[in-house]
Design a protein around this motif. Sequence first.
Motif, PDB file in Angstrom:
ATOM      1  N   ARG A 266      -1.598   0.966 -13.111  1.00  0.00           N
ATOM      2  CA  ARG A 266      -2.293   1.210 -11.840  1.00  0.00           C
ATOM      3  C   ARG A 266      -3.350   0.149 -11.569  1.00  0.00           C
ATOM      4  NH1 ARG A 266      -3.064   7.011 -13.964  1.00  0.00           N
ATOM      5  NH2 ARG A 266      -1.059   7.967 -13.435  1.00  0.00           N
ATOM      6  N   LYS A 267      -4.132  -0.175 -12.601  1.00  0.00           N
ATOM      7  CA  LYS A 267      -5.180  -1.184 -12.441  1.00  0.00           C
ATOM      8  C   LYS A 267      -4.582  -2.552 -12.154  1.00  0.00           C
ATOM      9  CE  LYS A 267      -8.687   1.206 -15.082  1.00  0.00           C
ATOM     10  NZ  LYS A 267      -9.410   1.343 -16.344  1.00  0.00           N
TER      11      LYS A 267
ATOM     12  N   GLN B  81      -3.355  -2.489  -8.579  1.00  0.00           N
ATOM     13  CA  GLN B  81      -4.518  -2.514  -7.685  1.00  0.00           C
ATOM     14  C   GLN B  81      -5.088  -3.922  -7.600  1.00  0.00           C
ATOM     15  OE1 GLN B  81      -7.489   0.430  -8.600  1.00  0.00           O
ATOM     16  NE2 GLN B  81      -8.968  -0.452  -7.199  1.00  0.00           N
TER      17      GLN B  81
ATOM     18  N   LEU C 260       0.827  -1.207   0.000  1.00  0.00           N
ATOM     19  CA  LEU C 260       0.000   0.000   0.000  1.00  0.00           C
ATOM     20  C   LEU C 260       0.861   1.257   0.000  1.00  0.00           C
ATOM     21  CD1 LEU C 260      -2.803  -1.085   2.481  1.00  0.00           C
ATOM     22  CD2 LEU C 260      -2.906  -0.994  -0.016  1.00  0.00           C
TER      23      LEU C 260
ATOM     24  N   ARG D  79       1.737   7.562  -6.618  1.00  0.00           N
ATOM     25  CA  ARG D  79       0.947   8.748  -6.941  1.00  0.00           C
ATOM     26  C   ARG D  79       1.663  10.030  -6.522  1.00  0.00           C
ATOM     27  NH1 ARG D  79      -3.763   7.093  -9.531  1.00  0.00           N
ATOM     28  NH2 ARG D  79      -3.706   9.285 -10.013  1.00  0.00           N
TER      29      ARG D  79
ATOM     30  N   PHE E 221       2.017   1.769  -3.521  1.00  0.00           N
ATOM     31  CA  PHE E 221       0.937   2.282  -4.355  1.00  0.00           C
ATOM     32  C   PHE E 221       0.732   3.774  -4.092  1.00  0.00           C
ATOM     33  CE2 PHE E 221      -3.386   2.972  -5.851  1.00  0.00           C
ATOM     34  CZ  PHE E 221      -3.370   2.288  -7.062  1.00  0.00           C
ATOM     35  N   HIS E 222       0.716   4.140  -2.825  1.00  0.00           N
ATOM     36  CA  HIS E 222       0.560   5.550  -2.456  1.00  0.00           C
ATOM     37  C   HIS E 222       1.739   6.378  -2.985  1.00  0.00           C
ATOM     38  CE1 HIS E 222      -0.571   9.081  -0.182  1.00  0.00           C
ATOM     39  NE2 HIS E 222       0.611   9.088   0.394  1.00  0.00           N
TER      40      HIS E 222
ATOM     41  N   ILE F  17      -2.952  -6.132  -5.366  1.00  0.00           N
ATOM     42  CA  ILE F  17      -3.199  -5.840  -3.951  1.00  0.00           C
ATOM     43  C   ILE F  17      -4.524  -6.460  -3.507  1.00  0.00           C
ATOM     44  CG2 ILE F  17      -3.683  -4.006  -2.281  1.00  0.00           C
ATOM     45  CD1 ILE F  17      -1.705  -2.248  -3.938  1.00  0.00           C
ATOM     46  N   GLU F  18      -5.560  -6.287  -4.317  1.00  0.00           N
ATOM     47  CA  GLU F  18      -6.865  -6.855  -3.977  1.00  0.00           C
ATOM     48  C   GLU F  18      -6.801  -8.372  -3.848  1.00  0.00           C
ATOM     49  OE1 GLU F  18      -9.500  -5.386  -7.017  1.00  0.00           O
ATOM     50  OE2 GLU F  18      -9.488  -3.361  -6.188  1.00  0.00           O
TER      51      GLU F  18
ATOM     52  N   LEU G 108       5.077   1.039  -8.562  1.00  0.00           N
ATOM     53  CA  LEU G 108       4.064   0.019  -8.813  1.00  0.00           C
ATOM     54  C   LEU G 108       4.704  -1.360  -8.946  1.00  0.00           C
ATOM     55  CD1 LEU G 108       1.708   1.934 -11.275  1.00  0.00           C
ATOM     56  CD2 LEU G 108       1.337   1.458  -8.835  1.00  0.00           C
TER      57      LEU G 108
ATOM     58  N   GLU H   1      -2.225  -9.430 -15.551  1.00  0.00           N
ATOM     59  CA  GLU H   1      -1.902  -8.177 -14.863  1.00  0.00           C
ATOM     60  C   GLU H   1      -0.454  -8.166 -14.398  1.00  0.00           C
ATOM     61  OE1 GLU H   1      -4.637  -9.967 -14.361  1.00  0.00           O
ATOM     62  OE2 GLU H   1      -6.227  -8.578 -14.957  1.00  0.00           O
TER      63      GLU H   1
END
Length: 109
Positions: free
Chosen positions: A84-85, A88, A2, A9, A5-6, A91-92, A19, A46
Amino acid sequence: MLKSFHQSRKDPDNELVHLYEIRDALSNKFGSKQNAINKLGTIKYEWDELGKLANDPRIKQARHRGKSAGALRDASTTELDKARKSAQLLIEKYLEYLSTEVSPLFSLP
């Protein structure tokens, strides 16, 4: 993950580097790319897409920028959105893994 990811940005010049750190964290956690993919499920596309973008030596925001002949280019909006997707989703999928693999600290009646 996380935090990476933060940070992606907050640091757009190194967005793909941050990433990619998510992929690295999962590889380290599970011992290899293949183990991570096996444990997390359908993430191969991905995983590979994020790797392809983050390792492209022609992209300014990538990990190996400048290692190819010719001028560097900025990643396109479409490429950054894909990265990004993908990150994400990784992570999910890891959070889903944790929710099924890690026993709860306590159980509800």
